[in-house]
Design a protein around this motif. Structure first.
Motif, PDB file in Angstrom:
ATOM      1  N   VAL A  97       0.828  -1.210   0.000  1.00 25.03           N
ATOM      2  CA  VAL A  97       0.000   0.000   0.000  1.00 25.03           C
ATOM      3  C   VAL A  97       0.862   1.261   0.000  1.00 25.03           C
ATOM      4  CG1 VAL A  97      -1.704   1.335   1.313  1.00 25.03           C
ATOM      5  CG2 VAL A  97      -1.955  -1.140   1.116  1.00 25.03           C
ATOM      6  N   ARG A  98       1.972   1.222   0.683  1.00 25.13           N
ATOM      7  CA  ARG A  98       2.778   2.444   0.792  1.00 25.13           C
ATOM      8  C   ARG A  98       3.920   2.513  -0.217  1.00 25.13           C
ATOM      9  NH1 ARG A  98       5.536   0.148   5.753  1.00 25.13           N
ATOM     10  NH2 ARG A  98       7.775   0.173   5.312  1.00 25.13           N
ATOM     11  N   ASP A  99       3.912   1.662  -1.219  1.00 25.78           N
ATOM     12  CA  ASP A  99       4.953   1.755  -2.238  1.00 25.78           C
ATOM     13  C   ASP A  99       4.968   3.140  -2.869  1.00 25.78           C
ATOM     14  OD1 ASP A  99       6.980  -0.021  -3.130  1.00 25.78           O
ATOM     15  OD2 ASP A  99       5.461  -1.559  -3.434  1.00 25.78           O
ATOM     16  N   ARG A 100       6.165   3.598  -3.228  1.00 28.27           N
ATOM     17  CA  ARG A 100       6.383   4.934  -3.796  1.00 28.27           C
ATOM     18  C   ARG A 100       5.894   6.006  -2.819  1.00 28.27           C
ATOM     19  NH1 ARG A 100       5.722   4.010 -10.307  1.00 28.27           N
ATOM     20  NH2 ARG A 100       5.400   1.763 -10.266  1.00 28.27           N
ATOM     21  N   VAL A 101       6.215   5.791  -1.539  1.00 27.46           N
ATOM     22  CA  VAL A 101       5.725   6.711  -0.512  1.00 27.46           C
ATOM     23  C   VAL A 101       6.230   8.134  -0.743  1.00 27.46           C
ATOM     24  CG1 VAL A 101       7.623   6.242   1.122  1.00 27.46           C
ATOM     25  CG2 VAL A 101       5.394   6.993   1.986  1.00 27.46           C
ATOM     26  N   GLU A 102       7.410   8.285  -1.320  1.00 26.03           N
ATOM     27  CA  GLU A 102       7.925   9.628  -1.593  1.00 26.03           C
ATOM     28  C   GLU A 102       6.994  10.379  -2.541  1.00 26.03           C
ATOM     29  OE1 GLU A 102       9.502   6.825  -2.277  1.00 26.03           O
ATOM     30  OE2 GLU A 102      11.350   6.700  -1.077  1.00 26.03           O
ATOM     31  N   ASP A 103       6.499   9.668  -3.565  1.00 26.29           N
ATOM     32  CA  ASP A 103       5.574  10.297  -4.509  1.00 26.29           C
ATOM     33  C   ASP A 103       4.249  10.629  -3.835  1.00 26.29           C
ATOM     34  OD1 ASP A 103       7.538   9.939  -6.414  1.00 26.29           O
ATOM     35  OD2 ASP A 103       6.630   8.132  -7.259  1.00 26.29           O
ATOM     36  N   LEU A 104       3.789   9.753  -2.961  1.00 25.31           N
ATOM     37  CA  LEU A 104       2.535  10.007  -2.255  1.00 25.31           C
ATOM     38  C   LEU A 104       2.645  11.259  -1.390  1.00 25.31           C
ATOM     39  CD1 LEU A 104       1.578   6.387  -1.115  1.00 25.31           C
ATOM     40  CD2 LEU A 104       0.388   7.781  -2.813  1.00 25.31           C
ATOM     41  N   ILE A 105       3.737  11.369  -0.653  1.00 26.19           N
ATOM     42  CA  ILE A 105       3.924  12.525   0.236  1.00 26.19           C
ATOM     43  C   ILE A 105       4.022  13.811  -0.573  1.00 26.19           C
ATOM     44  CG2 ILE A 105       5.458  13.591   1.926  1.00 26.19           C
ATOM     45  CD1 ILE A 105       3.894  11.221   3.018  1.00 26.19           C
ATOM     46  N   ALA A 106       4.672  13.738  -1.743  1.00 24.51           N
ATOM     47  CA  ALA A 106       4.852  14.930  -2.570  1.00 24.51           C
ATOM     48  C   ALA A 106       3.564  15.375  -3.247  1.00 24.51           C
ATOM     49  CB  ALA A 106       5.928  14.682  -3.621  1.00 24.51           C
ATOM     50  N   SER A 107       2.588  14.477  -3.343  1.00 27.00           N
ATOM     51  CA  SER A 107       1.339  14.808  -4.032  1.00 27.00           C
ATOM     52  C   SER A 107       0.372  15.541  -3.102  1.00 27.00           C
ATOM     53  CB  SER A 107       0.674  13.521  -4.544  1.00 27.00           C
ATOM     54  OG  SER A 107      -0.623  13.788  -5.021  1.00 27.00           O
ATOM     55  N   PRO A 108      -0.257  16.602  -3.577  1.00 19.18           N
ATOM     56  CA  PRO A 108      -1.242  17.295  -2.739  1.00 19.18           C
ATOM     57  C   PRO A 108      -2.465  16.434  -2.424  1.00 19.18           C
ATOM     58  CG  PRO A 108      -1.268  18.157  -4.983  1.00 19.18           C
ATOM     59  CD  PRO A 108      -0.077  17.268  -4.883  1.00 19.18           C
ATOM     60  N   SER A 109      -2.667  15.369  -3.198  1.00 12.54           N
ATOM     61  CA  SER A 109      -3.797  14.466  -2.949  1.00 12.54           C
ATOM     62  C   SER A 109      -3.312  13.102  -2.461  1.00 12.54           C
ATOM     63  CB  SER A 109      -4.636  14.301  -4.215  1.00 12.54           C
ATOM     64  OG  SER A 109      -3.831  13.872  -5.311  1.00 12.54           O
ATOM     65  N   GLY A 110      -2.133  13.086  -1.814  1.00  9.07           N
ATOM     66  CA  GLY A 110      -1.534  11.831  -1.371  1.00  9.07           C
ATOM     67  C   GLY A 110      -2.428  11.028  -0.445  1.00  9.07           C
ATOM     68  N   ALA A 111      -3.090  11.716   0.488  1.00 11.59           N
ATOM     69  CA  ALA A 111      -3.958  11.011   1.435  1.00 11.59           C
ATOM     70  C   ALA A 111      -5.125  10.354   0.717  1.00 11.59           C
ATOM     71  CB  ALA A 111      -4.462  11.985   2.502  1.00 11.59           C
ATOM     72  N   THR A 112      -5.705  11.054  -0.234  1.00 13.43           N
ATOM     73  CA  THR A 112      -6.825  10.501  -0.997  1.00 13.43           C
ATOM     74  C   THR A 112      -6.379   9.312  -1.840  1.00 13.43           C
ATOM     75  OG1 THR A 112      -7.884  12.666  -1.098  1.00 13.43           O
ATOM     76  CG2 THR A 112      -8.580  11.029  -2.729  1.00 13.43           C
ATOM     77  N   ILE A 113      -5.215   9.443  -2.462  1.00 16.00           N
ATOM     78  CA  ILE A 113      -4.682   8.350  -3.278  1.00 16.00           C
ATOM     79  C   ILE A 113      -4.431   7.114  -2.420  1.00 16.00           C
ATOM     80  CG2 ILE A 113      -2.708   7.592  -4.658  1.00 16.00           C
ATOM     81  CD1 ILE A 113      -2.389  10.539  -5.539  1.00 16.00           C
ATOM     82  N   THR A 114      -3.905   7.331  -1.215  1.00 14.59           N
ATOM     83  CA  THR A 114      -3.619   6.220  -0.312  1.00 14.59           C
ATOM     84  C   THR A 114      -4.886   5.481   0.068  1.00 14.59           C
ATOM     85  OG1 THR A 114      -1.637   7.278   0.586  1.00 14.59           O
ATOM     86  CG2 THR A 114      -2.704   5.609   1.959  1.00 14.59           C
ATOM     87  N   ARG A 115      -5.927   6.216   0.462  1.00 11.74           N
ATOM     88  CA  ARG A 115      -7.182   5.570   0.855  1.00 11.74           C
ATOM     89  C   ARG A 115      -7.824   4.846  -0.333  1.00 11.74           C
ATOM     90  NH1 ARG A 115      -7.246  10.160   4.421  1.00 11.74           N
ATOM     91  NH2 ARG A 115      -8.192  11.517   2.836  1.00 11.74           N
ATOM     92  N   ARG A 116      -7.676   5.429  -1.527  1.00 13.56           N
ATOM     93  CA  ARG A 116      -8.197   4.775  -2.730  1.00 13.56           C
ATOM     94  C   ARG A 116      -7.417   3.490  -3.018  1.00 13.56           C
ATOM     95  NH1 ARG A 116      -7.193   8.616  -6.763  1.00 13.56           N
ATOM     96  NH2 ARG A 116      -8.856   9.865  -5.813  1.00 13.56           N
ATOM     97  N   ARG A 117      -6.121   3.528  -2.773  1.00 10.75           N
ATOM     98  CA  ARG A 117      -5.284   2.353  -3.008  1.00 10.75           C
ATOM     99  C   ARG A 117      -5.666   1.220  -2.056  1.00 10.75           C
ATOM    100  NH1 ARG A 117       1.194   3.083  -3.047  1.00 10.75           N
ATOM    101  NH2 ARG A 117       0.714   4.346  -4.885  1.00 10.75           N
ATOM    102  N   VAL A 118      -5.904   1.555  -0.796  1.00 12.45           N
ATOM    103  CA  VAL A 118      -6.353   0.536   0.164  1.00 12.45           C
ATOM    104  C   VAL A 118      -7.630  -0.120  -0.332  1.00 12.45           C
ATOM    105  CG1 VAL A 118      -7.279   0.177   2.488  1.00 12.45           C
ATOM    106  CG2 VAL A 118      -5.242   1.596   2.179  1.00 12.45           C
ATOM    107  N   LYS A 119      -8.580   0.700  -0.760  1.00 10.59           N
ATOM    108  CA  LYS A 119      -9.874   0.184  -1.227  1.00 10.59           C
ATOM    109  C   LYS A 119      -9.705  -0.695  -2.461  1.00 10.59           C
ATOM    110  CE  LYS A 119     -14.545   1.863  -2.426  1.00 10.59           C
ATOM    111  NZ  LYS A 119     -14.708   1.185  -3.708  1.00 10.59           N
ATOM    112  N   ARG A 120      -8.894  -0.235  -3.409  1.00 11.64           N
ATOM    113  CA  ARG A 120      -8.725  -0.967  -4.669  1.00 11.64           C
ATOM    114  C   ARG A 120      -8.027  -2.311  -4.447  1.00 11.64           C
ATOM    115  NH1 ARG A 120      -5.869   2.769  -8.174  1.00 11.64           N
ATOM    116  NH2 ARG A 120      -7.905   3.752  -8.375  1.00 11.64           N
ATOM    117  N   LEU A 121      -6.963  -2.300  -3.646  1.00 11.02           N
ATOM    118  CA  LEU A 121      -6.246  -3.544  -3.394  1.00 11.02           C
ATOM    119  C   LEU A 121      -7.106  -4.533  -2.609  1.00 11.02           C
ATOM    120  CD1 LEU A 121      -2.664  -2.217  -2.583  1.00 11.02           C
ATOM    121  CD2 LEU A 121      -3.317  -3.665  -4.512  1.00 11.02           C
ATOM    122  N   ALA A 122      -7.823  -4.033  -1.607  1.00  7.25           N
ATOM    123  CA  ALA A 122      -8.688  -4.916  -0.824  1.00  7.25           C
ATOM    124  C   ALA A 122      -9.750  -5.562  -1.708  1.00  7.25           C
ATOM    125  CB  ALA A 122      -9.331  -4.142   0.319  1.00  7.25           C
TER     126      ALA A 122
END
Length: 299
Positions: free
Chosen positions: A230-255
């Motif tokens: 889920v946290r792969d490419r965490v540097e890109d997630l942190i740098a993105s203004p929508s990182g939190a939204t992308i993370t929650r979407r990733r959890v949902k999609r993978l699950a």
């Protein structure tokens, strides 16, 4: 040939055994012995290589390309051997008959510089998820693999110590420990897991397009194994203004794609991110710790 450990490996081993344990000093001779016993020809040492082992690209006596991997006992190379033998090439790199040297594994040669991380993010997640699904099998009868409960129990003790020494992380540690307690309260799931699965652990192969490497096997529920992905490419997630939204979407999609409970995946992702962040703090990798703990705060 000189088997000097790459700087990345030497630095990482210094973090896990700051007082030293003699393994690095013995490594060149151990590598030479394994090469001789296996009748191998060395192509080159893989650089930068991994953080837990020396990886040497070799050829067997018949010219077949292979990989010789040497790891210290604290990284459980014999557990890796047992897991790879049980998977027998299904979804994972194939274990080959190699030199009878403790801590040495002989593996099929994949493309060491081509991981799914080289793909676009959506495609990388899809291929990684398809690979890890193949690994989730019943463990062998009489196995001695560590359980998720035992491994995270050891980690929890270290996290509590970190929280006591650094009050600024106490709230996240408390949340992570509470999540672990709740997750372990339910009926256990017994699947053989990769243990440290992420995009960089899936390499291109000839026998199959993508195969997993470098397991630290553990037995437990599948959501634990997916949490690191889920946290792969965490540097890109942190740098993105929508990182939190992308993370929650990733959890949902993978699950959903792997038919897992979304909240259990979120809980294990929180625990594993905080555990990694607290560990990074302990060894002085402040920047890594900041990234991981900010990521964890989104969960």
């Amino acid at each position: 040939m000189a088997f000097e450990p790459p700087q990345r490996l030497a630095r990482a081993l210094g973090e896990t055994a700051p007082d030293g344990d003699g393994w690095l000093e013995k490594l060149p001779e151990a590598a030479r012995q394994a090469v001789a016993l296996g009748e191998l020809t060395v192509d080159r040492v893989q650089v930068p290589g991994g953080r837990t082992s020396l990886v040497v690209l070799v050829r067997r006596a018949d010219g077949t390309p292979a990989v010789l991997k040497l790891a210290p006992p604290r990284f459980r190379p014999e557990a890796e051997r047992a897991a790879l033998a049980h998977w027998d090439g299904l979804g994972a790199v194939q274990l080959l008959e190699g030199p009878p040297t403790a801590g040495a594994l002989l593996l099929e040669r994949l493309h060491p510089d081509v991981s799914v991380r080289s793909l676009a993010e959506a495609k990388a997640l899809l291929e990684a998820a398809g690979t890890v699904r193949r690994l989730w099998v019943e463990p062998p009868a009489g196995h001695t693999f560590e359980s998720v409960a035992d491994r995270t129990g050891r980690q929890a003790e270290a996290m509590r110590a970190s929280a006591g020494a650094r009050p600024e992380v106490a709230a996240l540690v408390d949340a992570a420990l509470a999540a672990r307690a709740e997750l372990l309260a339910g009926p256990p799931e017994h699947r053989l897991l990769h243990g440290t699965f992420r995009q960089s652990k899936v390499l291109a192969g000839e026998r199959m397009p993508w195969l997993a490497v470098g397991p630290d096997p553990v037995v437990g529920e599948r959501a634990f194994d997916l949490a690191r992905l889920v946290r792969d490419r965490v540097e890109d997630l942190i740098a993105s203004p929508s990182g939190a939204t992308i993370t929650r979407r990733r959890v949902k999609r993978l699950a959903e794609s792997l038919e897992l409970d979304q909240e259990r995946l979120r809980g294990w992702t929180l625990f594993r991110a905080v555990e990694s962040g607290a560990r990074a703090l302990r060894v002085g990798r402040t920047r890594d710790a900041e990234l991981l703990l900010e990521f964890a705060s989104w969960l």
